[in-house]
Design an enzyme around this catalytic site. Structure first.
Site, PDB file in Angstrom:
ATOM      1  N   LYS A   1     -21.190  15.911   0.468  1.00 44.86           N
ATOM      2  CA  LYS A   1     -21.812  14.624   0.786  1.00 44.86           C
ATOM      3  C   LYS A   1     -22.728  14.183  -0.351  1.00 44.86           C
ATOM      4  O   LYS A   1     -22.724  13.043  -0.762  1.00 44.86           O
ATOM      5  CB  LYS A   1     -22.607  14.785   2.095  1.00 44.86           C
ATOM      6  CG  LYS A   1     -22.721  13.593   2.939  1.00 44.86           C
ATOM      7  CD  LYS A   1     -21.569  13.354   3.884  1.00 44.86           C
ATOM      8  CE  LYS A   1     -20.218  13.521   3.331  1.00 44.86           C
ATOM      9  NZ  LYS A   1     -19.142  13.506   4.271  1.00 44.86           N
TER      10      LYS A   1
ATOM     11  N   LYS B   1     -11.795   5.498   1.600  1.00 42.85           N
ATOM     12  CA  LYS B   1     -12.014   6.043   2.942  1.00 42.85           C
ATOM     13  C   LYS B   1     -10.781   6.760   3.450  1.00 42.85           C
ATOM     14  O   LYS B   1     -10.861   7.815   4.047  1.00 42.85           O
ATOM     15  CB  LYS B   1     -12.386   4.896   3.885  1.00 42.85           C
ATOM     16  CG  LYS B   1     -12.648   5.328   5.326  1.00 42.85           C
ATOM     17  CD  LYS B   1     -13.910   6.131   5.412  1.00 42.85           C
ATOM     18  CE  LYS B   1     -14.228   6.610   6.819  1.00 42.85           C
ATOM     19  NZ  LYS B   1     -15.217   7.710   6.779  1.00 42.85           N
TER      20      LYS B   1
ATOM     21  N   ASN C   1       0.877  -1.170   0.000  1.00 45.93           N
ATOM     22  CA  ASN C   1       0.000   0.000   0.000  1.00 45.93           C
ATOM     23  C   ASN C   1       0.913   1.218   0.000  1.00 45.93           C
ATOM     24  O   ASN C   1       1.865   1.275   0.767  1.00 45.93           O
ATOM     25  CB  ASN C   1      -0.876  -0.026   1.265  1.00 45.93           C
ATOM     26  CG  ASN C   1      -1.628   1.280   1.481  1.00 45.93           C
ATOM     27  OD1 ASN C   1      -1.858   2.038   0.544  1.00 45.93           O
ATOM     28  ND2 ASN C   1      -2.008   1.535   2.719  1.00 45.93           N
TER      29      ASN C   1
ATOM     30  N   GLU D   1     -20.193  21.191   3.125  1.00 40.97           N
ATOM     31  CA  GLU D   1     -20.256  19.773   3.491  1.00 40.97           C
ATOM     32  C   GLU D   1     -21.518  19.115   2.914  1.00 40.97           C
ATOM     33  O   GLU D   1     -21.479  17.975   2.441  1.00 40.97           O
ATOM     34  CB  GLU D   1     -20.196  19.642   5.027  1.00 40.97           C
ATOM     35  CG  GLU D   1     -20.346  18.247   5.579  1.00 40.97           C
ATOM     36  CD  GLU D   1     -19.299  17.252   5.086  1.00 40.97           C
ATOM     37  OE1 GLU D   1     -18.315  17.650   4.458  1.00 40.97           O
ATOM     38  OE2 GLU D   1     -19.506  16.054   5.318  1.00 40.97           O
TER      39      GLU D   1
ATOM     40  N   HIS E   1     -21.964  36.922  -7.087  1.00 45.86           N
ATOM     41  CA  HIS E   1     -20.694  37.187  -7.770  1.00 45.86           C
ATOM     42  C   HIS E   1     -20.362  36.121  -8.799  1.00 45.86           C
ATOM     43  O   HIS E   1     -19.214  36.024  -9.226  1.00 45.86           O
ATOM     44  CB  HIS E   1     -19.574  37.316  -6.742  1.00 45.86           C
ATOM     45  CG  HIS E   1     -19.786  38.450  -5.789  1.00 45.86           C
ATOM     46  ND1 HIS E   1     -19.753  39.770  -6.183  1.00 45.86           N
ATOM     47  CD2 HIS E   1     -20.090  38.460  -4.463  1.00 45.86           C
ATOM     48  CE1 HIS E   1     -20.008  40.552  -5.147  1.00 45.86           C
ATOM     49  NE2 HIS E   1     -20.217  39.776  -4.084  1.00 45.86           N
TER      50      HIS E   1
END
Ligand code: F6R
Length: 613
Positions: A491, A608, A100, A487, A510
């Protein structure tokens, strides 16, 4: 990002490896494989696709053994194909490797190895490792020495594990990529197989159902694990002591239970997560963190935050609260900070906000700050994570494991922790908590039940149905509602794949207003502050025919009346209403994504824990 597992000493290593891979699925991946050393050589089974498909392949292959490696690959070098899936082998097939991270000098090493006669079968950077080990074995080194020499040739970030047909053991090391070691000494004499079983993995949930005893390996550690024991050494081979620690997370925390998705479960867990973040930290009107002594921030003149994605939004929220308390605070995207850091001095504290504690961009930004002598602090969820180990100080958000790729409960726990931290810093710098602290701390203690009623009374599902056929979705807010708007949009786009953008409400006129049409619903987040100005923004979009959905507390009647629909939240302290509004937006995203039949817990192309820069 790639996930590594290894099992040593188990009766059936393959089943332990597959459990580990399933438990790491949340990290995001596009291919999977295992390698088992069983006295008849090393057998490798791997393929592009899901772990389920690997399981099918294995059921017809009858692979068994006590020692093995597993891997889920998230493509960086070369597309997701069977050949690029890990484990990778040397020319002879005597050894197999999983990795990894990114090996930066892979091209140069590949040229060198090709020149020496090695044949490559994949496009990956990883494949140089088994060939390097093969090269050193041919030079007369034993397996351990060859592994060490190969690792010494690598630059970049890596966690690597290797099996060789001649040894009943796994060798592993890490440099800049996560790798934890699980220890089950198997002392129960009643057990069918009372011997020890050991695990290596990119993250603790991989083996949590088998053991909660963990060794957090450090960069440069080389571990040799065999059924009869293990040793950990530094790159030169000198033994190093690493304590075995018990993790507090329970196996139930990483199960979906009765929920269809981890994301839904984790949204529901927010009352508990928030209560855990606050517990013991706001007693008798004073904010105290177990890890920070009184006066710890007395010399702080300004706060710089670094973070990515959802954590960046939580940091924006926290910075706003600090500024409102008179403490200069700015937030930087970690990837930008790592390359173009702003001026800082002795009075600056650099705070990395990172759920996983392993995000490569955030770690790079923190390292950059450290290299310039800055004091660093991690705000993280994961005990033993790289951020927690490398920073001068750590504050844990105590959310419990989060498996869904989309961060939900950790955002709330970050915001709560940063709210407390803002008060704590203010007390050291100014000499007292802010004037609003008594009400704020009361509201924090009520917050779990406020989140509970937000969840229970939400009409987000019907709003998701009503606006499910839109061209795009916009989110606006001011002050602490601005990060919530960002957020909400992040999401929605990440799990529904619908186009969504968040803006500071004042910025609409704007530029973004040009995108607003009758088929672009606008979610207006109201907190009880800046109401008049938010009403002006609502009028601007309503005049262009866009439906407006207010996300607002009951006290914001004017905002609710100006809107076409309302997602209500309970009244609370104005600095916490944004967090409640965010819970509604999490549900909106969840329902929009499920109506579209999206793979909510594993959105395409996302991981993740993003462990590469
Ligand atoms: C979005 C999401 C990501 C992460 C980001 C940082 O739902 O989960 O945007 O927030 O990759 O991750 P951490 O907090 O682990 O540093």
């Amino acid at each position: 990002m790639c996930g590594i597992t290894a099992a040593v000493g188990a009766d059936d290593a393959v089943s332990r490896l597959l459990t580990g891979l399933e438990n790491l699925e949340y990290r995001g991946y596009d291919s999977a494989g295992v390698a088992v050393a069983n006295g008849n050589g090393v057998e490798v089974i791997k393929r592009e696709g899901q772990v389920d498909e690997l399981v099918d392949l294995l059921s017809s292959a009858s692979v068994g053994g006590h020692v093995g490696l597993g891997h889920t690959r998230w493509s960086t070098h070369g597309p997701p194909t069977n050949a690029n899936a890990h484990p990778h082998t040397d020319c002879s097939g005597e050894l197999a490797v999983v990795h990894n991270g990114i090996i930066e000098n892979h091209a140069e090493l590949r040229d060198r190895l090709r020149g020496a006669g090695h044949t490559f079968t994949s496009d990956t950077d990883t494949e140089v490792v088994p060939h390097l080990v093969e090269e050193y074995l041919a030079d007369g080194a034993g397996v351990e020495a060859a592994f060490r020499r190969a690792v010494a040739d690598l630059s970049g970030s890596y966690a690597i594990a290797l099996v060789h047909e001649d040894e009943d053991a796994v060798y592993a090391t890490r440099q800049g990529s996560p790798l934890v070691f699980g220890v089950d000494e198997g002392t129960d004499p009643q057990s069918a197989s009372p011997g020890a079983t050991y695990y290596l993995a990119s993250d603790v949930p991989a083996f949590l159902e088998f053991t909660d005893d963990v060794v957090y390996l450090e960069d440069g550690d080389v571990v040799r694990v065999a059924p009869d024991g293990y040793d950990i050494t530094d790159p030169e081979g000198t033994a190093v002591e690493r304590p075995v620690e018990s993790v507090e997370w329970s196996p139930d925390d990483v199960e979906k239970g009765t929920f269809d998705h981890y994301m839904r479960k984790e949204i529901d867990e927010q009352p508990t997560a928030i209560a855990q973040a606050v517990r013991g930290r706001a007693e008798d009107g004073r904010v105290a963190f177990e890890s920070l002594s009184d006066g710890a921030f007395a010399d702080v003149e300004r706060v710089q935050f670094v973070a990515c994605g959802t954590s960046y939004h939580a940091a924006l929220y926290g910075a706003q609260l600090l500024r409102d308390r008179g403490i200069p605070a700015r937030v930087f995207l970690a990837s930008e900070y790592a390359t173009t850091a702003p001026p800082a001095d002795d009075g600056t504290i650099l705070v990395g906000v990172t759920q996983s504690g392993e995000t490569a961009d955030t770690l790079a930004a923190l390292r950059r700050g450290r290299s310039e002598g800055l004091r660093t602090m991690a705000v993280t969820n994961v005990v033993g994570s790289t951020a927690a180990r490398e920073c001068d100080e750590t504050v844990f958000i105590r959310a419990g494991p989060e498996i869904g790729v989309a961060a939900t409960k950790t955002f709330s726990s970050q915001v709560v922790t940063l709210t407390l931290l803002a008060e704590r810093i203010r007390r050291d710098v100014v000499g007292s908590h802010s004037e609003t602290a008594p009400e704020l701390l009361d509201a924090l203690s009520e917050l779990p039940s406020a989140v509970g009623s937000t969840l229970a009374d939400s009409s987000a599902e019907s709003v998701a149905e009503r606006y499910g056929d839109s061209d795009a979705y916009f989110f606006i807010g001011r002050g602490t509602a601005h990060p919530v708007a960002l957020e909400g949009a992040l999401k929605l786009k990440e799990i529904s794949y619908e186009h969504a953008e968040g803006f500071p409400a004042g910025e609409l006129k704007h530029g973004p207003l040009a995108l607003v049409t009758p088929n672009t619903p606008v979610f207006a987040v109201a907190t009880g502050a800046h109401t008049e100005k938010l009403l002006g923004s609502i009028e601007e979009v309503s005049a262009r025919g866009a439906p407006v959905i207010a996300v607002a507390p009951r006290s914001e009647q004017a905002v609710a009346e100006a809107a076409d629909d309302v997602l209500w939240v309970p009244d609370s302290h104005p600095e916490l209403v944004g967090l409640l509004a965010n819970v509604q937006l999490q549900l909106l995203s969840y329902h929009t994504a499920t109506l579209l039949d999206r793979p909510v817990d594993k959105p395409r192309n996302l991981a993740k824990s993003v462990t590469v820069e």
